[in-house]
Write a protein that holds these residues in place. Structure first.
Motif, PDB file in Angstrom:
ATOM      1  N   GLU A 166      38.319  97.946   7.393  1.00 52.80           N
ATOM      2  CA  GLU A 166      38.734  98.718   8.411  1.00 52.80           C
ATOM      3  C   GLU A 166      37.998  99.937   8.592  1.00 52.80           C
ATOM      4  OE1 GLU A 166      42.836 101.542   8.779  1.00 52.80           O
ATOM      5  OE2 GLU A 166      42.359 100.726   7.074  1.00 52.80           O
ATOM      6  N   VAL A 167      37.682 100.456   9.765  1.00 49.82           N
ATOM      7  CA  VAL A 167      36.989 101.691  10.135  1.00 49.82           C
ATOM      8  C   VAL A 167      37.842 102.792  10.139  1.00 49.82           C
ATOM      9  CG1 VAL A 167      35.240 103.014  11.648  1.00 49.82           C
ATOM     10  CG2 VAL A 167      34.908 100.476  10.886  1.00 49.82           C
ATOM     11  N   VAL A 168      37.793 104.100   9.409  1.00 42.74           N
ATOM     12  CA  VAL A 168      38.834 105.015   9.559  1.00 42.74           C
ATOM     13  C   VAL A 168      37.934 106.238  10.022  1.00 42.74           C
ATOM     14  CG1 VAL A 168      40.092 104.046   7.600  1.00 42.74           C
ATOM     15  CG2 VAL A 168      38.221 105.741   7.062  1.00 42.74           C
ATOM     16  N   ALA A 169      38.828 107.284  10.592  1.00 40.60           N
ATOM     17  CA  ALA A 169      38.273 108.351  10.932  1.00 40.60           C
ATOM     18  C   ALA A 169      38.566 109.295  10.087  1.00 40.60           C
ATOM     19  CB  ALA A 169      39.275 109.232  12.154  1.00 40.60           C
ATOM     20  N   TYR A 183      46.885 112.956  15.314  1.00 41.33           N
ATOM     21  CA  TYR A 183      46.458 113.358  16.661  1.00 41.33           C
ATOM     22  C   TYR A 183      46.866 112.341  17.657  1.00 41.33           C
ATOM     23  CZ  TYR A 183      43.841 117.023  14.505  1.00 41.33           C
ATOM     24  OH  TYR A 183      43.416 118.311  13.826  1.00 41.33           O
ATOM     25  N   ALA A 184      46.915 112.743  18.959  1.00 41.25           N
ATOM     26  CA  ALA A 184      46.865 111.756  20.048  1.00 41.25           C
ATOM     27  C   ALA A 184      45.719 111.261  20.365  1.00 41.25           C
ATOM     28  CB  ALA A 184      47.730 112.570  21.292  1.00 41.25           C
ATOM     29  N   ILE A 185      45.605 109.984  20.726  1.00 40.71           N
ATOM     30  CA  ILE A 185      44.416 109.376  20.966  1.00 40.71           C
ATOM     31  C   ILE A 185      43.305 110.079  21.845  1.00 40.71           C
ATOM     32  CG2 ILE A 185      45.035 107.919  22.900  1.00 40.71           C
ATOM     33  CD1 ILE A 185      42.537 107.048  20.298  1.00 40.71           C
ATOM     34  N   GLN A 186      43.886 110.697  23.015  1.00 34.72           N
ATOM     35  CA  GLN A 186      43.094 111.524  24.018  1.00 34.72           C
ATOM     36  C   GLN A 186      42.426 112.741  23.368  1.00 34.72           C
ATOM     37  OE1 GLN A 186      42.224 110.652  27.070  1.00 34.72           O
ATOM     38  NE2 GLN A 186      43.556 108.534  26.419  1.00 34.72           N
ATOM     39  N   ASP A 187      43.146 113.514  22.179  1.00 34.38           N
ATOM     40  CA  ASP A 187      42.587 114.492  21.521  1.00 34.38           C
ATOM     41  C   ASP A 187      41.011 114.304  21.059  1.00 34.38           C
ATOM     42  OD1 ASP A 187      45.000 115.752  21.833  1.00 34.38           O
ATOM     43  OD2 ASP A 187      45.811 115.640  19.998  1.00 34.38           O
ATOM     44  N   ILE A 188      40.783 113.147  20.911  1.00 30.43           N
ATOM     45  CA  ILE A 188      39.355 112.753  20.217  1.00 30.43           C
ATOM     46  C   ILE A 188      38.281 113.415  21.339  1.00 30.43           C
ATOM     47  CG2 ILE A 188      39.262 110.430  21.138  1.00 30.43           C
ATOM     48  CD1 ILE A 188      38.043 109.435  18.622  1.00 30.43           C
ATOM     49  N   LEU A 210      38.014 101.961  21.108  1.00 28.94           N
ATOM     50  CA  LEU A 210      38.266 103.260  22.305  1.00 28.94           C
ATOM     51  C   LEU A 210      38.494 102.607  23.723  1.00 28.94           C
ATOM     52  CD1 LEU A 210      35.860 105.854  20.601  1.00 28.94           C
ATOM     53  CD2 LEU A 210      38.149 106.078  20.695  1.00 28.94           C
ATOM     54  N   GLU A 211      37.507 101.709  24.147  1.00 29.01           N
ATOM     55  CA  GLU A 211      37.878 101.177  25.179  1.00 29.01           C
ATOM     56  C   GLU A 211      39.038 100.513  25.583  1.00 29.01           C
ATOM     57  OE1 GLU A 211      34.394  98.520  25.597  1.00 29.01           O
ATOM     58  OE2 GLU A 211      33.085 100.205  26.189  1.00 29.01           O
ATOM     59  N   LYS A 212      39.891 100.027  24.580  1.00 30.65           N
ATOM     60  CA  LYS A 212      41.340  99.627  24.595  1.00 30.65           C
ATOM     61  C   LYS A 212      42.012 100.601  25.245  1.00 30.65           C
ATOM     62  CE  LYS A 212      41.178  95.902  21.160  1.00 30.65           C
ATOM     63  NZ  LYS A 212      41.962  95.368  19.956  1.00 30.65           N
ATOM     64  N   HIS A 213      41.486 101.908  24.931  1.00 29.42           N
ATOM     65  CA  HIS A 213      42.539 103.262  25.369  1.00 29.42           C
ATOM     66  C   HIS A 213      41.816 103.788  26.619  1.00 29.42           C
ATOM     67  CE1 HIS A 213      45.268 102.965  22.095  1.00 29.42           C
ATOM     68  NE2 HIS A 213      44.120 102.456  21.315  1.00 29.42           N
ATOM     69  N   LYS A 214      40.772 103.159  27.197  1.00 22.03           N
ATOM     70  CA  LYS A 214      40.069 103.619  28.464  1.00 22.03           C
ATOM     71  C   LYS A 214      39.424 104.863  28.165  1.00 22.03           C
ATOM     72  CE  LYS A 214      43.465 101.382  31.522  1.00 22.03           C
ATOM     73  NZ  LYS A 214      44.383 101.766  32.753  1.00 22.03           N
ATOM     74  N   HIS A 263      44.222 110.700  11.330  1.00 20.19           N
ATOM     75  CA  HIS A 263      45.152 109.669  12.111  1.00 20.19           C
ATOM     76  C   HIS A 263      45.167 109.675  13.614  1.00 20.19           C
ATOM     77  CE1 HIS A 263      47.970 106.425  13.118  1.00 20.19           C
ATOM     78  NE2 HIS A 263      48.601 107.169  13.551  1.00 20.19           N
ATOM     79  N   PHE A 264      44.764 108.805  14.569  1.00 25.89           N
ATOM     80  CA  PHE A 264      44.922 108.979  16.013  1.00 25.89           C
ATOM     81  C   PHE A 264      46.041 107.909  16.151  1.00 25.89           C
ATOM     82  CE2 PHE A 264      40.815 110.909  15.131  1.00 25.89           C
ATOM     83  CZ  PHE A 264      40.714 111.919  16.180  1.00 25.89           C
TER      84      PHE A 264
END
Length: 299
Positions: A166-169, A183-188, A210-214, A263-264
């Motif tokens: 697993e890769v973690v933030a 956080y919400a994914i867009q906050d990144i 990330l590309e899965k979330h555009k 966490h995102f």
């Protein structure tokens, strides 16, 4: 056994240099030149094109290099198998490995230690590079077995699954980002980010997730690109930036409180590691190493 002349030719072809081959083989450059001239006289053809200090293989040279590479692999495999018939502790050979950073630093040490105990006469070399460079070394014949993350579309390579990671933030506990755990994914997009260099398997896994979330890498606020897991980890400890690292690589820092998980929502990054070999090649030595590695990691 390969003759001395052929061994010299093979080293010159690998190093792409008479002077570098001289350093590797510990013989003088004039001696190197004599061996090459002797082979060219024997085959009655030129094996290298010489352009000043640069050299390149002729078609005949390329053919000879490919055949010698095949002979050397057979020779090494035969030595390993014969020497280990009565006692594996006496098995001899050379294991040339290549592994991406996460594998080399956090997965292989235990495997290499155990392998050395089982086969104390085997000489082991390990090339530690990012996944892209490990694959390049495999195709060039510099290593015989690689362990990398992800699969490519190359048809010259055979893949065998190893394990998942697993890769973690993460960020420093001193970073403002650490004030919130989720956080919400867009906050990144607004966060200062430190990432691995191009060619890194960790970066490829992040990009794919990330590309899965555009979200594209170009959408991110990238402040720093660093080569190597340790370099990135140490930078994150001292900075306010967010980074993505293999969970195995930051377990101590998380325990000691130097880094904290971020966490995102809906972002999960997992990558698969594979053993890679040139297609059609699967020596007894490589098989023994793979079997031991799988047993150690309970797979």
């Amino acid at each position: 056994m390969i003759s001395t002349r052929h061994e010299v030719f093979f080293t010159v072809a690998q190093q792409k240099s008479f002077s570098k081959a001289s350093q590797v083989l510990y013989i003088s450059q004039p001696a190197i030149s004599r061996h090459i001239r002797s082979l060219e006289d024997y085959y009655k053809t030129q094996l290298f094109n010489r352009k000043g200090v640069h050299i390149e293989l002729t078609p005949a040279g390329k053919l000879l290099f490919e055949k010698l590479a095949e002979v050397k692999r057979i020779q090494e495999q035969t030595e390993f198998e014969i020497s280990g018939i009565r006692d594996v502790m006496q098995a001899k050979g050379v294991l040339k490995l290549g592994a991406s950073t996460t594998v080399a630093l956090y997965i292989l040490p235990k495997v290499l230690s155990s392998f050395n105990q089982h086969y104390p006469q085997i000489h082991i070399s390990l090339l530690n590079r990012n996944a892209e460079l490990v694959m390049e070394a495999l195709l060039n014949g510099d290593i015989d077995l690689g362990i990398i993350e992800g699969r490519s579309k190359l048809t010259q390579v055979d893949y065998q699954p190893f394990l998942s990671d697993e890769v973690v933030a993460v960020c420093s506990k001193k970073s403002p980002i650490a004030k919130k755990k989720s956080y919400a994914i867009q906050d990144i997009k607004q966060m200062p980010l430190a990432i691995r260099e191009r060619g890194s398997g960790t970066l490829a896994a992040l990009k794919y997730a990330l590309e899965k979330h555009k979200i594209k890498l170009t959408d991110l606020n990238i402040k720093v690109r660093l080569g190597g897991t340790e370099a990135l980890k140490n930078f994150l400890i001292e900075s306010d930036s967010l980074g993505f690292l293999p969970h195995r690589s930051v377990m101590k820092e998380l325990t000691w409180g130097e880094l904290t998980l971020v966490h995102f929502e809906k972002l999960h990054i997992e990558r698969d590691f594979y053993f890679v070999q040139r297609k059609g090649e699967n020596s007894g030595l490589s098989k023994s190493f793979i079997k031991l590695a799988l047993n150690i990691h309970n797979l």
